[in-house]
Write a protein that holds these residues in place. Structure first.
Motif, PDB file in Angstrom:
ATOM      1  N   GLY A  32      11.761  18.639   2.157  1.00 33.99           N
ATOM      2  CA  GLY A  32      10.863  17.504   2.363  1.00 33.99           C
ATOM      3  C   GLY A  32      10.443  17.365   3.816  1.00 33.99           C
ATOM      4  O   GLY A  32      10.901  18.108   4.696  1.00 33.99           O
ATOM      5  N   TYR A  33       9.568  16.412   4.053  1.00 35.86           N
ATOM      6  CA  TYR A  33       8.996  16.227   5.382  1.00 35.86           C
ATOM      7  C   TYR A  33      10.036  15.762   6.397  1.00 35.86           C
ATOM      8  O   TYR A  33      10.143  16.318   7.489  1.00 35.86           O
ATOM      9  CB  TYR A  33       7.853  15.213   5.311  1.00 35.86           C
ATOM     10  N   ARG A  34      10.800  14.742   6.057  1.00 39.95           N
ATOM     11  CA  ARG A  34      11.706  14.129   7.042  1.00 39.95           C
ATOM     12  C   ARG A  34      12.807  15.085   7.505  1.00 39.95           C
ATOM     13  O   ARG A  34      13.194  15.064   8.667  1.00 39.95           O
ATOM     14  CB  ARG A  34      12.309  12.856   6.460  1.00 39.95           C
ATOM     15  N   ARG A  35      13.320  15.909   6.605  1.00 36.73           N
ATOM     16  CA  ARG A  35      14.427  16.792   6.957  1.00 36.73           C
ATOM     17  C   ARG A  35      13.963  18.142   7.511  1.00 36.73           C
ATOM     18  O   ARG A  35      14.774  18.925   8.001  1.00 36.73           O
ATOM     19  CB  ARG A  35      15.324  17.000   5.742  1.00 36.73           C
ATOM     20  N   HIS A 114       3.580  16.061  -1.977  1.00 36.87           N
ATOM     21  CA  HIS A 114       4.827  15.289  -2.034  1.00 36.87           C
ATOM     22  C   HIS A 114       5.254  14.829  -0.637  1.00 36.87           C
ATOM     23  O   HIS A 114       5.779  13.717  -0.485  1.00 36.87           O
ATOM     24  CB  HIS A 114       5.925  16.098  -2.720  1.00 36.87           C
ATOM     25  N   ALA A 115       5.010  15.669   0.365  1.00 37.71           N
ATOM     26  CA  ALA A 115       5.307  15.252   1.739  1.00 37.71           C
ATOM     27  C   ALA A 115       4.415  14.090   2.148  1.00 37.71           C
ATOM     28  O   ALA A 115       4.869  13.143   2.807  1.00 37.71           O
ATOM     29  CB  ALA A 115       5.126  16.428   2.700  1.00 37.71           C
ATOM     30  N   VAL A 117       3.178  11.835   0.185  1.00 35.81           N
ATOM     31  CA  VAL A 117       3.723  10.657  -0.496  1.00 35.81           C
ATOM     32  C   VAL A 117       4.952  10.151   0.246  1.00 35.81           C
ATOM     33  O   VAL A 117       5.111   8.946   0.473  1.00 35.81           O
ATOM     34  CB  VAL A 117       4.060  10.986  -1.976  1.00 35.81           C
ATOM     35  N   GLU A 118       5.814  11.075   0.664  1.00 32.28           N
ATOM     36  CA  GLU A 118       7.010  10.716   1.431  1.00 32.28           C
ATOM     37  C   GLU A 118       6.630   9.993   2.723  1.00 32.28           C
ATOM     38  O   GLU A 118       7.321   9.083   3.165  1.00 32.28           O
ATOM     39  CB  GLU A 118       7.797  11.996   1.747  1.00 32.28           C
ATOM     40  N   MET A 119       5.525  10.395   3.324  1.00 32.25           N
ATOM     41  CA  MET A 119       5.056   9.764   4.561  1.00 32.25           C
ATOM     42  C   MET A 119       4.280   8.481   4.299  1.00 32.25           C
ATOM     43  O   MET A 119       3.894   7.790   5.233  1.00 32.25           O
ATOM     44  CB  MET A 119       4.162  10.735   5.347  1.00 32.25           C
TER      45      MET A 119
END
Length: 199
Positions: A32-35, A114-115, A117-119
């Motif tokens: 994912g984006y954050r990790r 999906h990244a 959306v995560e953001m």
């Protein structure tokens, strides 16, 4: 007359960015984006950190790359360069190959979506929808070649049904590229008034 050593040919920056993204894509999908760290991304792409930053100044730019207009425009141009001659000679094969290309693009864009959306970037949903609309304009034109008698409302129905398949595939991480192609071909087969040809 030129003097000195001939230089290297100019780099295809857009293609190189795509290659880097494709190398990093499994990592983006996995963590994912954050990790995701740029160090891990550089390692996945076999680049130095400086080399990665040369092509993608920020992690956000790297992760969201397939949702950009530049990516979509080039991807479609590359696909058309290969398959466009079939539009006049074998339009059904053209449509089915185009569906393969669209399915590949969806699979490539899914981690970026999906990244986003995560953001919390809702605007990228509209970007994905716009990309699908652009892709299906070409599919609709080809459908008119396959079955000239096919009514416009049937052509629009095919397009809308395929869009729904693709939007579901973007959201559902478990849908494989092969399943996307199969589902789109089933939609096409259900509307064509004759036995379908296998690509």
């Amino acid at each position: 007359m030129s003097f000195g050593k001939p230089g290297r040919p100019p780099e295809d920056h857009t293609l190189r960015r795509r290659e880097i993204y494709l190398a990093v894509m499994p990592l983006i999908d996995d963590v994912g984006y954050r990790r995701l760290s740029m160090k891990a991304a550089a390692r996945a792409a076999n680049l130095s950190i400086g080399g990665l930053y040369h092509y993608f100044p920020t992690k956000r730019e790297l992760v969201l790359h397939p949702l950009t207009e530049d990516f979509g425009r080039r991807y479609c141009a590359d696909l058309n360069a290969v398959h466009a001659p079939l539009l006049d000679t074998d339009p059904e094969r053209y449509v089915r190959l185009k569906l393969h290309g669209i399915a590949r693009c969806v699979a490539v864009a899914r981690p970026a979506f999906h990244a986003a959306v995560e953001m919390g970037l809702d605007a990228y949903r509209e970007s994905v929808e716009a990309g699908l609309t652009h892709s299906f304009d070409a599919v609709e034109d080809a459908l008119r070649h396959i079955e000239p008698a096919l009514p416009e409302d049937a052509i629009r129905a095919i397009s809308r049904s395929m869009r729904r398949v693709l939007m579901a595939a973007i959201i559902d991480r478990t849908t494989t590229e092969a399943e996307i192609v199969t589902d789109c071909n089933r939609v096409l087969d259900s509307f064509l008034p004759r036995p379908a040809l296998v690509p």
